[in-house]
Design a protein around this motif. Structure first.
Motif, PDB file in Angstrom:
ATOM      1  N   VAL A 159       0.884  -1.150   0.087  1.00  0.00           N
ATOM      2  CA  VAL A 159       0.109   0.004   0.114  1.00  0.00           C
ATOM      3  C   VAL A 159       0.941   1.268  -0.037  1.00  0.00           C
ATOM      4  N   GLY A 160       1.956   1.356   0.670  1.00  0.00           N
ATOM      5  CA  GLY A 160       2.833   2.453   0.847  1.00  0.00           C
ATOM      6  C   GLY A 160       3.533   2.843  -0.435  1.00  0.00           C
ATOM      7  N   ARG A 161       3.737   1.706  -1.165  1.00  0.00           N
ATOM      8  CA  ARG A 161       4.437   1.912  -2.615  1.00  0.00           C
ATOM      9  C   ARG A 161       3.281   2.292  -3.558  1.00  0.00           C
ATOM     10  N   ALA A 162       2.064   1.940  -3.349  1.00  0.00           N
ATOM     11  CA  ALA A 162       1.138   2.129  -4.389  1.00  0.00           C
ATOM     12  C   ALA A 162       0.711   3.702  -4.097  1.00  0.00           C
ATOM     13  N   LEU A 163       0.810   4.095  -2.923  1.00  0.00           N
ATOM     14  CA  LEU A 163       0.551   5.576  -2.808  1.00  0.00           C
ATOM     15  C   LEU A 163       1.563   6.609  -3.317  1.00  0.00           C
ATOM     16  N   ALA A 164       2.807   5.891  -3.107  1.00  0.00           N
ATOM     17  CA  ALA A 164       4.157   6.794  -3.521  1.00  0.00           C
ATOM     18  C   ALA A 164       3.841   6.794  -5.132  1.00  0.00           C
ATOM     19  N   ARG A 165       3.393   5.701  -5.528  1.00  0.00           N
ATOM     20  CA  ARG A 165       3.238   5.843  -7.275  1.00  0.00           C
ATOM     21  C   ARG A 165       2.123   6.991  -7.731  1.00  0.00           C
ATOM     22  N   LYS A 166       1.206   7.080  -6.776  1.00  0.00           N
ATOM     23  CA  LYS A 166       0.012   7.911  -7.127  1.00  0.00           C
ATOM     24  C   LYS A 166       0.428   9.192  -6.769  1.00  0.00           C
TER      25      LYS A 166
END
Length: 319
Positions: A159-166
Motif C-alpha cells: 500500500v505504501g508503494r502504491a500511494l507513492a506511485r500515485k
C-alpha cells in the motif's frame, strides 16, 4: 466425496459467494453480523474452514476452545492483528491472508483523504450542501497545496508503494521509513530515512501504512506528533491504534497538526465522537479496500488458499 464445509462470516462479493457455493458446502448468514467469540467456537465444530474478516477475533482464549474439526482460517484481509497467530499455530490450524490485491484501492482512499483534508472538503461540502454559501473572498477556505509537497510514508509495503506511485502524479517528493531500505527499483527515487524522527521532521504530509504490532501501537503519540512540521496533514488507512487519538486531538486543537484524514479508529465500528466537531478531520468508516474489483480479488484469494489447502497443497498465502 463430500465437499468441505466452510463458514463465510460476512457478506462477501457476489462472485465470491457464487464460487464458494459451487465448490463448498457454505454456511453464510445474509444478516451480515460480525461473528462473536461464541459464534466462532460453536461453528468450529461444524466446519472444516472459515473465511473471516477483521471483525472476527481469534484470541488465545477463543482458539483454546476451538473444535479439532476446524483446519484452516482463510482471512478475507491482509492484516491479521485480529488473529493470535501463535495460538492458532499451536492448535495446528492453518492461517492465510489476502496480500497484494488491495494496495491500489487503499492507496486511492489515502489519496482522497489527503486531498480532502488539505483542501477543507468537509467544510466546503457542508457550506454548499446546507445553502450557507452566500459569499466569496480570496481568503475563503484557503488550504494546503499537495503538489510539490514532501510526503512521508511509514511502512513501504504494497500500500505504501502504491500511494507513492500515485503521489508522484502530484509531483510530491516521496520520503519513507521502513524496517528495511527498499532496493532501488522499488524505491523509485524515494528517500529512505532510517530514523523515524528524521522522517517526521520533514513531512508536510504523513501517511501511515505499517501493521499494528506491539512496537507500532500508539506510534503517533504526543512526542512524535510534536516532531512534525506545524500545519502538517496526517493520513491513516492502516490501523486505528497506530495513533494516540487523545494526542492527535490535542495537536489538532492547537493547530500543530493542520488536518487529518482517517479511515480507521481505535474503536470500530463507531470511531471517535470527539473527532466529529473538527471539520479539518476527514473521516471514512474503514473502507480502504471497498471497490468491486478489489472485493472480488480478496474473496478469490481467500478461496484460492482454501482450494490449495483442501487439495493437499501449500496455500499460496500461508502465514
Amino acid at each position: 466425496m463430500a465437499k468441505p464445509v466452510i463458514w463465510v462470516t460476512r457478506t462477501l462479493s457476489n462472485a465470491t459467494l457464487e464460487r464458494a457455493a459451487r465448490d463448498y458446502e457454505v454456511i453464510w448468514d445474509a444478516a451480515d453480523a460480525p461473528g462473536s467469540a461464541e459464534d466462532i467456537i460453536a461453528m468450529s465444530a461444524k466446519v472444516d474452514g472459515i473465511i473471516p474478516c477483521h471483525s472476527e477475533h481469534f484470541t488465545a482464549d477463543v482458539v483454546a476452545q476451538l473444535d479439532p474439526r476446524l483446519q484452516i482460517v482463510a482471512n478475507h484481509s491482509v492484516g491479521v492483528d485480529h488473529c493470535d497467530l501463535p495460538a492458532l499455530k499451536s492448535k495446528g490450524i492453518t492461517v492465510t491472508n489476502t496480500p497484494g490485491v488491495l494496495s491500489d484501492a487503499t492507496a486511492e482512499l489515502a489519496m482522497m483523504l489527503m486531498l480532502g483534508a488539505a483542501r477543507h472538503a468537509v467544510t466546503g461540502d457542508r457550506i454548499v450542501r446546507s445553502g450557507e454559501w452566500d459569499s466569496w473572498s480570496p481568503a475563503f477556505l484557503v488550504g494546503k497545496q499537495v503538489t510539490g509537497a514532501r510526503l512521508g510514508i511509514i511502512g513501504m509495503g504494497g500500500v505504501g508503494r502504491a500511494l507513492a506511485r500515485k503521489a508522484r502524479g502530484f509531483d510530491m517528493e516521496i520520503h519513507y521509513h521502513n524496517r528495511h531500505q527498499l532496493p532501488p527499483e522499488d524505491e523509485a527515487g524515494a528517500v529512505y530515512h532510517e530514523s523515524l524522527d528524521d522522517l517526521l521532521a520533514i513531512s508536510d504530509f504523513l501517511s501511515l501504512h505499517c501493521p499494528a504490532t506491539p512496537e507500532t501501537i500508539g506510534l503517533m503519540n504526543n512526542d512524535r506528533l510534536a516532531r512534525l512540521p506545524k500545519g502538517c496533514v496526517i493520513v491513516n488507512t492502516a490501523r486505528g491504534n497506530l495513533i494516540d487519538e487523545t494526542a492527535l486531538l490535542a495537536a489538532i486543537e492547537t493547530a500543530h497538526v493542520g488536518a487529518a484524514g482517517l479511515d480507521c479508529f481505535a474503536t470500530e465500528p463507531g470511531g471517535n465522537p470527539a473527532f466529529a466537531t473538527h471539520e479539518n478531520i476527514v473521516m471514512m468508516p474503514h473502507v480502504g479496500s471497498a471497490t468491486l474489483k478489489t472485493r472480488d480479488a480478496m474473496g478469490f484469494k481467500a478461496l484460492d488458499n482454501l482450494d490449495a489447502f483442501f487439495r493437499g497443497d501449500e496455500p499460496p498465502d500461508r502465514l
